[in-house]
Design a protein around this motif. Structure first.
Motif, PDB file in Angstrom:
ATOM      1  N   ASP A 166      -9.047   3.215   5.409  1.00  0.00           N
ATOM      2  CA  ASP A 166      -8.639   4.593   5.723  1.00  0.00           C
ATOM      3  C   ASP A 166      -7.840   4.564   6.786  1.00  0.00           C
ATOM      4  OD1 ASP A 166      -9.719   6.692   7.204  1.00  0.00           O
ATOM      5  OD2 ASP A 166     -11.063   7.511   5.815  1.00  0.00           O
ATOM      6  N   ILE A 167      -7.079   5.037   7.099  1.00  0.00           N
ATOM      7  CA  ILE A 167      -5.991   4.864   7.739  1.00  0.00           C
ATOM      8  C   ILE A 167      -6.203   5.538   9.169  1.00  0.00           C
ATOM      9  CG2 ILE A 167      -3.700   5.097   6.532  1.00  0.00           C
ATOM     10  CD1 ILE A 167      -3.346   7.643   7.900  1.00  0.00           C
ATOM     11  N   LYS A 168      -7.671   5.845   9.623  1.00  0.00           N
ATOM     12  CA  LYS A 168      -8.163   6.096  10.498  1.00  0.00           C
ATOM     13  C   LYS A 168      -8.747   5.289  11.128  1.00  0.00           C
ATOM     14  CE  LYS A 168      -8.885  11.235   9.207  1.00  0.00           C
ATOM     15  NZ  LYS A 168      -9.883  11.907   8.522  1.00  0.00           N
ATOM     16  N   GLU A 169      -8.924   4.174  10.057  1.00  0.00           N
ATOM     17  CA  GLU A 169     -10.002   3.352  10.825  1.00  0.00           C
ATOM     18  C   GLU A 169      -9.509   2.320  11.373  1.00  0.00           C
ATOM     19  OE1 GLU A 169     -12.705   2.243   7.539  1.00  0.00           O
ATOM     20  OE2 GLU A 169     -13.886   3.419   7.519  1.00  0.00           O
ATOM     21  N   SER A 170      -9.853   0.535  11.947  1.00  0.00           N
ATOM     22  CA  SER A 170      -8.751   0.850  12.711  1.00  0.00           C
ATOM     23  C   SER A 170      -8.039  -1.553  11.724  1.00  0.00           C
ATOM     24  CB  SER A 170      -9.312  -0.904  13.726  1.00  0.00           C
ATOM     25  OG  SER A 170      -8.720  -1.953  14.284  1.00  0.00           O
ATOM     26  N   SER A 171      -6.804  -1.163  11.052  1.00  0.00           N
ATOM     27  CA  SER A 171      -6.488  -2.373  10.352  1.00  0.00           C
ATOM     28  C   SER A 171      -5.288  -2.595  10.576  1.00  0.00           C
ATOM     29  CB  SER A 171      -6.580  -1.980   8.505  1.00  0.00           C
ATOM     30  OG  SER A 171      -6.160  -0.475   8.796  1.00  0.00           O
ATOM     31  N   MET A 172      -4.610  -3.308  10.304  1.00  0.00           N
ATOM     32  CA  MET A 172      -2.567  -3.951  10.439  1.00  0.00           C
ATOM     33  C   MET A 172      -1.928  -2.611  10.229  1.00  0.00           C
ATOM     34  SD  MET A 172      -2.214  -7.003  11.988  1.00  0.00           S
ATOM     35  CE  MET A 172      -0.881  -7.730  11.324  1.00  0.00           C
ATOM     36  N   ILE A 173      -3.298  -1.781   8.370  1.00  0.00           N
ATOM     37  CA  ILE A 173      -1.657  -1.472   7.177  1.00  0.00           C
ATOM     38  C   ILE A 173      -2.184  -0.302   8.132  1.00  0.00           C
ATOM     39  CG2 ILE A 173      -2.129  -0.606   5.372  1.00  0.00           C
ATOM     40  CD1 ILE A 173      -0.554  -2.911   6.127  1.00  0.00           C
ATOM     41  N   ALA A 174      -3.255   0.378   8.678  1.00  0.00           N
ATOM     42  CA  ALA A 174      -3.528   1.610   9.450  1.00  0.00           C
ATOM     43  C   ALA A 174      -2.385   1.815  10.499  1.00  0.00           C
ATOM     44  CB  ALA A 174      -5.000   1.621   9.229  1.00  0.00           C
ATOM     45  N   TRP A 175      -2.537   0.667  11.397  1.00  0.00           N
ATOM     46  CA  TRP A 175      -1.751   0.635  12.057  1.00  0.00           C
ATOM     47  C   TRP A 175      -0.023   0.834  12.022  1.00  0.00           C
ATOM     48  CZ3 TRP A 175       2.200  -1.360  15.320  1.00  0.00           C
ATOM     49  CH2 TRP A 175       2.388  -0.972  16.801  1.00  0.00           C
ATOM     50  N   PHE A 215       0.709  -1.479   0.328  1.00  0.00           N
ATOM     51  CA  PHE A 215      -0.362   0.330  -0.291  1.00  0.00           C
ATOM     52  C   PHE A 215       1.108   1.370   0.144  1.00  0.00           C
ATOM     53  CE2 PHE A 215      -2.482  -2.955   1.576  1.00  0.00           C
ATOM     54  CZ  PHE A 215      -3.974  -3.280   1.817  1.00  0.00           C
ATOM     55  N   LEU A 216       0.386   2.238  -0.807  1.00  0.00           N
ATOM     56  CA  LEU A 216       0.651   3.943  -0.551  1.00  0.00           C
ATOM     57  C   LEU A 216      -0.173   4.673   0.341  1.00  0.00           C
ATOM     58  CD1 LEU A 216       3.089   3.859  -3.621  1.00  0.00           C
ATOM     59  CD2 LEU A 216       4.077   2.981  -2.040  1.00  0.00           C
ATOM     60  N   HIS A 217       0.900   5.338   1.274  1.00  0.00           N
ATOM     61  CA  HIS A 217      -0.077   6.359   1.667  1.00  0.00           C
ATOM     62  C   HIS A 217      -0.371   7.738   0.474  1.00  0.00           C
ATOM     63  CE1 HIS A 217      -0.386   8.596   5.809  1.00  0.00           C
ATOM     64  NE2 HIS A 217      -1.965   8.715   5.212  1.00  0.00           N
ATOM     65  N   ASP A 218      -1.580   7.806   0.606  1.00  0.00           N
ATOM     66  CA  ASP A 218      -1.995   9.050   0.231  1.00  0.00           C
ATOM     67  C   ASP A 218      -2.738   9.946   1.226  1.00  0.00           C
ATOM     68  OD1 ASP A 218      -2.877  11.162  -1.213  1.00  0.00           O
ATOM     69  OD2 ASP A 218      -4.125   9.691  -2.541  1.00  0.00           O
ATOM     70  N   LYS A 219      -1.202  10.668   1.659  1.00  0.00           N
ATOM     71  CA  LYS A 219      -1.787  12.434   2.749  1.00  0.00           C
ATOM     72  C   LYS A 219      -2.997  12.784   2.833  1.00  0.00           C
ATOM     73  CE  LYS A 219       2.788  12.177   4.108  1.00  0.00           C
ATOM     74  NZ  LYS A 219       3.017  11.792   2.630  1.00  0.00           N
ATOM     75  N   ASN A 220      -3.345  13.033   1.373  1.00  0.00           N
ATOM     76  CA  ASN A 220      -4.464  14.113   1.574  1.00  0.00           C
ATOM     77  C   ASN A 220      -5.884  13.558   1.760  1.00  0.00           C
ATOM     78  OD1 ASN A 220      -2.807  16.029  -0.094  1.00  0.00           O
ATOM     79  ND2 ASN A 220      -2.750  14.816  -2.112  1.00  0.00           N
ATOM     80  N   THR A 221      -6.241  12.047   1.169  1.00  0.00           N
ATOM     81  CA  THR A 221      -7.556  11.421   1.635  1.00  0.00           C
ATOM     82  C   THR A 221      -6.857  10.390   2.583  1.00  0.00           C
ATOM     83  OG1 THR A 221      -6.791   9.679   0.046  1.00  0.00           O
ATOM     84  CG2 THR A 221      -7.842  11.221  -1.339  1.00  0.00           C
ATOM     85  N   HIS A 222      -6.004  10.607   3.276  1.00  0.00           N
ATOM     86  CA  HIS A 222      -5.649   9.447   4.461  1.00  0.00           C
ATOM     87  C   HIS A 222      -6.251   8.738   4.313  1.00  0.00           C
ATOM     88  CE1 HIS A 222      -5.234  13.538   7.114  1.00  0.00           C
ATOM     89  NE2 HIS A 222      -6.056  13.677   6.359  1.00  0.00           N
ATOM     90  N   ARG A 223      -5.385   7.668   3.239  1.00  0.00           N
ATOM     91  CA  ARG A 223      -6.004   6.156   2.691  1.00  0.00           C
ATOM     92  C   ARG A 223      -4.621   5.596   2.064  1.00  0.00           C
ATOM     93  NH1 ARG A 223     -10.749   5.673  -0.751  1.00  0.00           N
ATOM     94  NH2 ARG A 223      -8.979   6.206  -2.434  1.00  0.00           N
ATOM     95  N   ALA A 224      -4.869   4.583   2.972  1.00  0.00           N
ATOM     96  CA  ALA A 224      -3.857   4.054   2.760  1.00  0.00           C
ATOM     97  C   ALA A 224      -3.681   3.092   1.121  1.00  0.00           C
ATOM     98  CB  ALA A 224      -3.409   2.763   3.149  1.00  0.00           C
ATOM     99  N   VAL A 225      -3.812   3.526   0.013  1.00  0.00           N
ATOM    100  CA  VAL A 225      -3.773   3.034  -1.683  1.00  0.00           C
ATOM    101  C   VAL A 225      -3.437   1.427  -1.711  1.00  0.00           C
ATOM    102  CG1 VAL A 225      -4.926   3.606  -3.976  1.00  0.00           C
ATOM    103  CG2 VAL A 225      -5.025   4.625  -2.381  1.00  0.00           C
ATOM    104  N   LEU A 226      -3.564   0.760  -2.082  1.00  0.00           N
ATOM    105  CA  LEU A 226      -3.441  -0.669  -2.491  1.00  0.00           C
ATOM    106  C   LEU A 226      -2.733  -0.462  -4.462  1.00  0.00           C
ATOM    107  CD1 LEU A 226      -3.057  -3.893  -2.076  1.00  0.00           C
ATOM    108  CD2 LEU A 226      -4.694  -4.260  -3.237  1.00  0.00           C
ATOM    109  N   ARG A 227      -1.543  -1.069  -3.688  1.00  0.00           N
ATOM    110  CA  ARG A 227      -0.324  -0.522  -5.421  1.00  0.00           C
ATOM    111  C   ARG A 227      -0.062  -1.847  -6.076  1.00  0.00           C
ATOM    112  NH1 ARG A 227       0.981   4.299  -6.508  1.00  0.00           N
ATOM    113  NH2 ARG A 227       1.812   3.735  -8.718  1.00  0.00           N
TER     114      ARG A 227
END
Lengths: 740, 147
Positions: free
Chosen positions: A413-422, A383-395
């Motif tokens: 969404d990196i505000k939600e609970s997931s291993m990636i977001a954590w 995943f790459l982190h998109d700072k504008n949308t606060h999302r981790a996008v699968l690349r």
């Protein structure tokens, strides 16, 4: 001579048998006695009864018989000699009795000697035969006398003297024979005693040997068992019992079946079959200890036979558990080394890919593929982190599922609970060795088989740029070594992404620089052209003013002055607009989110005058969405477009301008439009209308900067603008803007 | 050449510039007749004798064409290209008269067989002088083909 005679008369000795030696002595003694008696008889008889001398002829066969006996004894034919003696003596006595009165003859009484000799020298049976024979002989002879066939006893030859002589001889022989019989008994007794001693000794030796064997087996390090024909333990040594965690006494009466693993019973049955066939064999098997652990053993068994009958087996049992353990440890070590090899190799390949690939779209799929393949993981995603949308996008992702997720534009969404977001928010790796137990992890419906997961943040220059997830379908699939190796790879990948990003930025920057250059070139060109034009006008007409003055043409003078003023004003306006244009993108107002309707209203207010002059109607769609942008600039966009629309209405009797939306474009931006029913724009000019100073109509007002300005503003907002028109019946200007 | 009426076609979107050109040329009494077109499309329609210009009697061939490069509707270069590709028109001398000094424009004009390339001077005297020389050269000294 005497010595020879003595040697001839003495019995032979049998070293191998005492009985034979004794018998030889006895038979020799009897023969010697008989010879002495015969000699005595031969000497004394003529003196005592001279009338009997004619009968002396009978002595000759007696001597011959005795000679034969001596020869037999010398030849060590003791049995034959014994038999010959008994028969010979019996025959001589018989003849003697027949010729001297039958039963009444003293010779008949001599049969007692024969019977006793047979008993001593031969056996009891022979003695009984001779006793019966003597009885029958006496009966026959008595009958022979009664019928007159035999001559009765006559005092002529049966004198008291002859009776005495014969009986004396008999007494002497009887005494000798009695002694012999005693000797025989004594010898038999001795022999029996010796045999008894020998047997006792042998039995003692056997017992000692048995004790020794048991002692050896009891102290043997290897296990030993002795089983009976049915397979029950008759003996087990302590070493074997210890293997099973029991004492030998616990095992007696049990069978090896009771301790063999069910899976190995077949082997045991096969071995037992071989024993019954008389075959020995060696095989590996597993036993279960009383405490439950498994014992690996090597068994060598041999059958036991007694009188051609199978009576059981003896087995030597070696404990292989330690060896198996060592083997297993070695195998585990080997596997670890091989795994380490894979780790190093993958790390090298990832490193190579990360350092040699500058295109992200090539690099990311390659590294996830590499890691997934080499370690045989279930799934690897990046995943790459998109700072504008606060999302981790699968690349990048592996497998069909990964492709499906990529196609759907999978993002978290990196505000939600997931291993990636954590990972991204904490800048730390997270391991879920049992995914069910991790509260942070959420179950991804695309990846139902995941049992353990690792997530690493991708950190470049101290900033989290994304995260990588590695998932296995086995629980606790990641060793410490794996994690260290993967951590190293993740760092390489982060560097690779950084390089690729920098490279892409540079390429984009280059392209932008190039387009800016081109734009600048066009700009200077048009500026120089369009600024020159009014200048030429001004200077030209200033020159002409002199002509007007000298020709005193006041009307023309006035006209020319007007031209000069107009040109000056135009120049002024041009300069202002150019300044404005150059400000867009350079000087920015803060971006904000607000309803598009608000922008439309503001813009319409500014062009109110022109709208009213032309008598145009404005139609605005009701539910216009919100947009995100610079309100001041966006008002200018709408203002310009509406202004243009009203300006080019031609002779339209019912001028209408419509403002609304028309769905969304491929990048999810709302498409807005401004439509008029004016003169329209020929398709060949659709591109050119947005160019600087490209006025289509010489007579129209304006500098030709307006649409260029609009285009620039939309582009600064990451939007697009285009026009649709058939060349008549109005035109529609479309532009797309992001909502957020 | 004397006595033959000289006809100049001027294609210029800037009305002020057109006025300047016509007045300076008139001062030198060089052209007998100047016809002004404000865009490329109308100019081409005249030369091709299309629409309102379809009568050859009222649409004589110009002796020389003064052509601006930046024109509405049809661009000056396109006009030039069309003229030079037309068998009937290519012989007419075309003089580019423009504000652009860009090398690219000069090259493209000559590449499309422009007969001359003139940049409008900023000063009035220079403008006058250019028009005078232009008149003498193209309308005086120059021998025109028979079209």
């Amino acid at each position: 001579m005497f010595k020879t005679l003595r040697g001839f008369l003495s019995p032979p000795v049998f070293s191998e048998s005492d009985e034979l030696t004794l018998q030889a002595r006895h038979v020799t003694a009897i023969v010697n006695v008989v010879l002495l008696s015969t000699v005595l008889y031969t000497v004394v008889m003529p003196l005592l009864a001279p009338q009997l001398v004619p009968r002396m002829v009978l002595i000759i066969p007696m001597y011959l018989t005795l000679l034969g006996l001596y020869i037999l004894i010398r030849r060590r034919k003791i049995y034959e000699a014994s038999l010959g003696l008994v028969i010979g003596v019996w025959a001589v006595l018989l003849i003697s009795a027949l010729t001297s009165g039958g039963v009444q003859a003293p010779a008949f009484a001599g049969n007692v000697i024969v019977i006793l000799s047979a008993a001593v020298l031969l056996n009891q049976r022979t003695a009984i035969i001779f006793a019966l024979l003597s009885g029958i002989e006496g009966l026959v002879m008595a009958y022979g006398v009664s019928i007159g066939f035999l001559a009765p006893s006559s005092p002529n030859f049966n004198t008291p003297a002859s009776f005495w002589l014969a009986e004396v001889i008999y007494f002497g022989v009887a005494v000798a024979l009695l002694r012999m019989a005693t000797e025989n008994i004594s010898l038999a007794l001795q022999k029996a005693q010796r045999e008894l001693a020998e047997r006792t000794r042998i039995e003692q030796e056997l017992q000692e040997q048995r004790d020794f064997a048991v002692q050896v087996m009891d102290n043997l390090g290897q296990g030993m068992t002795i089983t009976d024909a049915e397979g029950h333990f008759e003996y087990v040594n302590p070493a074997y019992a210890k293997m099973l965690g029991l004492s030998p006494s616990d095992l007696i009466g049990k069978t090896p079946r009771d301790f063999t693993l069910p899976e190995d019973l077949e082997k045991l049955d096969k071995a037992r079959g071989q024993r019954k066939q008389g075959q020995a064999s060696t095989y590996e098997t597993r036993l279960r200890r009383a405490t439950g652990e498994i014992v690996y053993v090597l068994i060598t068994g041999v059958p036991r036979w007694l009188n051609e009958k199978f009576i059981g087996a003896i087995a030597v049992v070696t404990d292989l558990t330690e060896r198996k353990k060592a083997e297993n440890e070695q195998a585990a070590l080997l596997e670890r080394i091989q795994r380490h090899n894979v780790q190093l190799q993958t790390a090298a390949e990832v490193s190579r890919a990360a350092s040699s690939t500058l295109e992200l779209d090539l690099l990311l799929p390659r590294v996830v593929e590499l890691i997934q393949k080499q370690f045989n993981y279930y799934y690897v995603g990046l995943f790459l982190h998109d700072k504008n949308t606060h999302r981790a996008v699968l690349r990048a992702a592996t497998g069909d599922m990964g492709q499906k997720m990529l196609d759907e534009g999978y993002a978290l969404d990196i505000k939600e609970s997931s291993m990636i977001a954590w990972c991204i928010t904490h800048k730390q790796p997270r391991f879920a060795l049992d995914v069910g137990a991790d509260p942070v992890r959420f179950k991804n419906p695309y990846l139902p088989l995941t049992r353990s997961e690792l997530a690493f943040p991708l950190i470049s220059r101290g900033e989290v740029i994304g995260a990588m997830t590695i998932q296995s379908s086995e629980p606790s699939a990641f060793s410490k070594d794996d994690i260290i190796a993967l951590q190293t790879m993740v760092e390489q990948i982060s560097n690779g992404i950084q390089n690729a990003t920098l490279f892409a930025e540079r390429v984009a920057l280059n392209a932008e620089l190039q387009s800016r250059n081109l734009e600048l070139e066009r700009f200077t060109y048009t500026v120089s052209h369009d600024l020159r034009s009014p200048l030429i006008t001004i200077r030209g007409f200033v020159g002409l003013l002199q002509q007007d003055v000298s020709s005193n043409d006041m009307e023309r003078l006035q006209k020319d002055i007007r031209r000069i003023i107009t040109a000056t004003e135009k120049m002024q306006q041009l300069l202002n607009e150019l300044l404005e244009l150059s400000r867009i993108g350079r000087v920015t107002n803060p971006m904000q989110s607000l309803p598009f309707r608000q922008i439309v209203d503001e813009a319409l207010e500014r062009v109110q005058g022109r709208i009213e002059n032309r008598g145009a109607r404005i139609k605005i769609q009701d539910d216009l969405p919100a947009i995100y942008g610079d309100p001041t600039r966006l008002i200018e966009v709408v203002q310009n477009l509406v202004d243009n629309a009203v300006k080019f209405m031609g002779d339209q009797p019912d001028p209408v301008v419509e403002i609304g939306t028309s769905g969304k474009d491929a990048e999810d931006r709302t498409i807005f439009f401004v439509r008029d029913n004016g003169i329209g724009i020929d398709p060949q000019f659709h591109e050119r209308v947005f160019g600087l100073f490209n006025k289509l109509n010489i007579n129209s007002e304006g500098t030709g900067v307006g649409l260029a300005l609009v285009k620039r503003i939309i582009e600064v907002h990451n939007g697009k603008i285009w026009v649709e028109s058939a060349g008549t019946n109005g035109s529609t200007f479309y532009f797309s803007l992001p909502e957020k | 050449m004397i006595g033959e009426p000289i006809f100049v076609m001027l294609v210029e979107d800037n009305l002020d510039h057109a006025e300047l050109v016509m007045r300076t040329l008139e001062d030198h009494r060089i052209a007998n007749k100047i016809r002004h077109f404000t865009d490329g499309q109308t100019a081409l329609d005249y030369l091709m004798r299309r629409g309102e210009f379809s009568d050859p009697a009222t649409t004589p061939r110009p002796h020389v064409i003064l052509l601006d490069l930046r024109l509405p509707r049809v661009d000056g270069l396109e006009v030039l290209q069309t003229i030079k590709e037309d068998e009937n028109l290519k012989a007419i001398p075309v003089v580019i008269l423009t504000t652009s000094e860009a090398e690219k424009d000069v090259a493209r004009a000559y590449y499309n067989h422009a007969n001359s390339y003139l940049v409008k001077p900023l000063g009035y005297e220079e403008f006058r002088k250019l028009m005078e020389d232009l008149g003498f050269y193209w309308l005086g000294w120059n021998t025109h083909p028979q079209i």
